[in-house]
Design a protein around this motif. Structure first.
Motif, PDB file in Angstrom:
ATOM      1  N   GLY A 395     -14.809 -38.731 -22.165  1.00  0.00           N
ATOM      2  CA  GLY A 395     -15.405 -40.015 -21.855  1.00  0.00           C
ATOM      3  C   GLY A 395     -15.124 -40.527 -20.461  1.00  0.00           C
ATOM      4  O   GLY A 395     -15.476 -41.662 -20.130  1.00  0.00           O
ATOM      5  N   LYS A 396     -14.508 -39.709 -19.624  1.00  0.00           N
ATOM      6  CA  LYS A 396     -14.162 -40.132 -18.268  1.00  0.00           C
ATOM      7  C   LYS A 396     -15.301 -39.801 -17.299  1.00  0.00           C
ATOM      8  O   LYS A 396     -15.949 -38.768 -17.410  1.00  0.00           O
ATOM      9  CB  LYS A 396     -12.880 -39.427 -17.793  1.00  0.00           C
ATOM     10  CG  LYS A 396     -11.620 -39.792 -18.576  1.00  0.00           C
ATOM     11  CD  LYS A 396     -11.151 -41.186 -18.272  1.00  0.00           C
ATOM     12  CE  LYS A 396      -9.685 -41.426 -18.642  1.00  0.00           C
ATOM     13  NZ  LYS A 396      -9.302 -41.041 -19.980  1.00  0.00           N
ATOM     14  N   SER A 397     -15.494 -40.679 -16.333  1.00  0.00           N
ATOM     15  CA  SER A 397     -16.437 -40.404 -15.255  1.00  0.00           C
ATOM     16  C   SER A 397     -15.868 -39.316 -14.348  1.00  0.00           C
ATOM     17  O   SER A 397     -14.688 -38.967 -14.436  1.00  0.00           O
ATOM     18  CB  SER A 397     -16.687 -41.675 -14.448  1.00  0.00           C
ATOM     19  OG  SER A 397     -15.505 -42.033 -13.725  1.00  0.00           O
ATOM     20  N   ILE A 398     -16.719 -38.808 -13.457  1.00  0.00           N
ATOM     21  CA  ILE A 398     -16.248 -37.794 -12.514  1.00  0.00           C
ATOM     22  C   ILE A 398     -15.092 -38.340 -11.681  1.00  0.00           C
ATOM     23  O   ILE A 398     -14.092 -37.651 -11.453  1.00  0.00           O
ATOM     24  CB  ILE A 398     -17.401 -37.327 -11.603  1.00  0.00           C
ATOM     25  CG1 ILE A 398     -18.467 -36.584 -12.415  1.00  0.00           C
ATOM     26  CG2 ILE A 398     -16.879 -36.437 -10.482  1.00  0.00           C
ATOM     27  CD1 ILE A 398     -17.983 -35.301 -13.065  1.00  0.00           C
ATOM     28  N   ARG A 399     -15.219 -39.578 -11.222  1.00  0.00           N
ATOM     29  CA  ARG A 399     -14.148 -40.178 -10.430  1.00  0.00           C
ATOM     30  C   ARG A 399     -12.858 -40.285 -11.231  1.00  0.00           C
ATOM     31  O   ARG A 399     -11.772 -39.944 -10.749  1.00  0.00           O
ATOM     32  CB  ARG A 399     -14.582 -41.567  -9.950  1.00  0.00           C
ATOM     33  CG  ARG A 399     -13.542 -42.312  -9.136  1.00  0.00           C
ATOM     34  CD  ARG A 399     -14.108 -43.639  -8.650  1.00  0.00           C
ATOM     35  NE  ARG A 399     -14.609 -44.425  -9.758  1.00  0.00           N
ATOM     36  CZ  ARG A 399     -13.845 -45.190 -10.522  1.00  0.00           C
ATOM     37  NH1 ARG A 399     -12.555 -45.260 -10.300  1.00  0.00           N
ATOM     38  NH2 ARG A 399     -14.370 -45.882 -11.510  1.00  0.00           N
TER      39      ARG A 399
END
Length: 618
Positions: A395-399
């Motif tokens: 669930g994490k963004s690329i950043r």
């Protein structure tokens, strides 16, 4: 000598094979080396036999001297001879998920003229066991035009779907050569640390899959205090024996094949082979069953633990090649990573050292090395673990992924990785502070607590917690905001949140309590700011309204006090609104005493850390 199982008629290899045929060679520790040697010795005019197989503990047939007889087509690169032959262009590598290899045989993508396998002597009903390696051997014997068996009394007789009847065998020969063994790996400090971190992700009642190598063995070493674990694994090794005997692994809470340890092959020492011999609690099934992601997912709380050659900052996993040099294979990694991801409560984990053995190259990389093969996609993996911690990617963004993975990279490479990733705008310019450790929390920098029946993790705040801290802030009511910030704060910007999670933990301290009831959620934050002028620190904390009165605040304060003492800080101070009675009580219960202050609306509190009388139970 090759003979017919029933008639005793003798065969020569030319009776079973012709030049240009394709053979399958049995897998792992069940490699039928004596059969291959007999074929080499009595080859006659045979040439250009394609030898296909997965990992084998012996692979002498791939040497250059046998190039005119064998052309190797490896579905998983294991031995040095095969690896060298592929690197030199004398052999081929065919990538495939282990669960799908059987269909290469049955669909006649790779039609087999003969399967060379090792089996036990037949029982009174004429059934031989495939022993320590059922995997794709089962499919090979079902689909080959001829099955040539090496009958070895040293082969364990395993249970499950591991049997072949003598009427399925075209020819066989006897051998009492010992089964190849794989010595338990020697664990180093880095591997031990990784094993300890991974063990923290495994809950009581979980079902495990463990890959090959030092890291799975290290994980098993730290599971001795767990309860009711299960096994549904492509491979098992010596490390499981003690845990099964102690009842740690008992398979009682499995939701698929309940009560049984399930594997498709095993490799280890003779102790392991004796352990599985006739053991009714351990069953071996074909790879298309054990490695089916759909079947894997039928086990609730499935934990898959595999390794990698490198992981890039988006979460892509390279596992079968070092650049353009093919090193191993896809195997069952994707099968189990996907199965665990589909499982209710499942956890797909990639665990690897942060650097190569010499420490010169980071295994957490900004971009995949040119030529490197992405075996497991960035969408599959939930956790990546190194000796520096656990990166949560789900669930994490690329950043956010980049920040999480930089945090568990070797400290020597973190700044370089952050600078490199900035070229692609994944990390904004206001993100400056590099992750720093809090070793005072212990070797894994986290602790487990249970409050009111809910399990919490105490850990440092990380740069990737920026969004979590924003979410935590927006759960506060007006009263909490007034009590904590002394004025009505209305918003928490990304920049502000970033500054609050970007902490130099070697100087200041920022800890949080999280739970996993709805993903990882911050439920409490405590921090102190170091004051160099008088070697003191100012402490504050805030707990989510719904979690107050359970001991979280007192525990946060106790842990911060312990870190401050270990760092040699002289005193802790705090300023609390006079009407904030619950927070005042927490400080006073830890031994803080009121001191005169300039602001009549606040109580100034102080704890002398140098005085032994100030110590409470830590």
């Amino acid at each position: 000598m090759l003979t017919h199982p029933r008639s005793g008629a003798t065969f020569q290899w030319k009776d079973l094979l012709k030049s240009g045929d394709r053979i399958f060679i049995g897998s792992n520790a069940a490699v039928p080396s004596a059969l291959v040697d007999d074929l080499i010795t009595h080859r006659g005019e045979l040439r250009d036999i394609e030898a296909t197989h997965i990992l084998t503990l012996e692979d002498h047939w791939a040497r250059r001297e046998y190039d005119d007889l064998f052309k190797v087509n490896s579905l998983f690169i294991g031995g040095d001879n095969v690896r060298q032959a592929i690197a030199e262009g004398r052999a081929d590598y065919t990538p495939s998920f282990l669960s799908e290899v059987p269909r290469l045989f049955s669909d006649r993508i790779l039609p087999l003229d003969a399967a060379l396998v090792m089996v036990t002597p037949p029982d009174e009903f004429g059934y031989c066991s495939l022993g320590v390696s059922v995997d794709v051997v089962s499919a090979a014997v079902k689909n080959a035009r001829h099955v040539v068996a090496l009958v070895n009394p040293n082969m364990p007789r395993t249970n499950g779907h591991s049997f072949i009847h003598i009427d399925q065998i075209s020819a066989w020969m006897d051998s009492d050569k010992p089964i190849p063994e794989l010595a338990p790996p020697q664990l180093d400090q880095v591997t031990e640390q990784i094993g300890q971190y991974v063990s923290l992700l495994i809950e009581d009642g979980a079902t495990l899959q463990l890959g090959i190598g030092k890291i799975p063995d290290a994980v098993l070493r730290y599971l001795g205090n767990h309860k009711d674990l299960g096994l549904h694994s492509e491979m098992i090794s010596d490390g499981v024996i003690d845990l099964i005997r102690k009842g740690v692994i008992n398979n009682r809470r499995k939701t698929f094949h309940k009560g049984k340890t399930i594997a498709t092959f095993c490799m280890g020492t003779r102790d392991l082979y004796d352990f599985v011999d006739g053991n009714p609690h351990v069953e071996f099934y074909p790879a298309e069953h054990v490695n089916s992601p759909v079947k894997i997912a039928r086990n609730d709380n499935m934990v898959s633990i595999n390794s990698a050659i490198e992981v890039d900052l988006t979460g892509q996993v390279v596992a079968d090649s070092i650049g353009y040099k093919f090193y191993s294979g896809i195997g069952g990694q994707v099968d189990f990573i996907r199965g665990a991801a589909l499982s209710k409560g499942g956890k797909p984990i990639i665990a690897l050292p942060s650097t190569t053995k010499d420490g010169k190259i980071s295994k957490i990389v900004a971009q995949v090395t040119e030529g490197g093969g992405v075996v497991t996609s960035r969408g599959h993996v939930h956790y990546v673990v190194t000796e520096y911690g656990i990166a949560s990617l789900r669930g994490k963004s690329i950043r956010e992924r980049a920040l999480e993975l930089i945090r568990i990279a070797h400290p020597r490479f973190r700044r370089e990785l952050l600078n490199e990733v900035r070229k692609y705008y994944w990390v904004p310019e206001y993100q400056e502070q590099m992750p720093t450790p809090v070793p005072e929390l212990g070797p894994v920098e986290m602790k487990k607590y249970t409050f009111d029946g809910i399990e919490y993790t105490l850990r440092p705040l990380h740069p990737a917690d920026e969004r979590k801290l924003q979410e935590f802030f927006y759960t506060h009511n007006k009263e909490t905001l007034m009590m904590r910030y002394n004025h009505h704060v209305t918003h928490m910007s990304r920049e502000k949140s970033c500054s609050l999670v970007s902490v130099d933990q070697e100087k200041d301290l920022a800890l949080c309590f999280t739970d996993q009831e709805e993903g990882e959620v911050i439920q409490g934050v405590g921090r102190y700011y170091y004051i160099e002028a008088n070697n003191s620190c100012e402490v504050a904390f805030v707990i989510k309204e719904s979690r107050r009165g359970k001991g979280i605040a007192s525990t946060l304060l106790k842990e911060m006090e312990q870190v401050a003492r270990m760092r040699g800080i002289d005193k802790m101070i705090a300023a609390v609104r006079r009407d904030n009675k619950p927070m005042l009580a927490v400080f006073e219960n830890r031994g803080f005493v009121s001191k005169p202050g300039d602001d009549m609306g606040e109580v100034y509190l102080e704890l002398d850390l140098k005085s032994k009388g100030s110590e409470r139970e830590l």
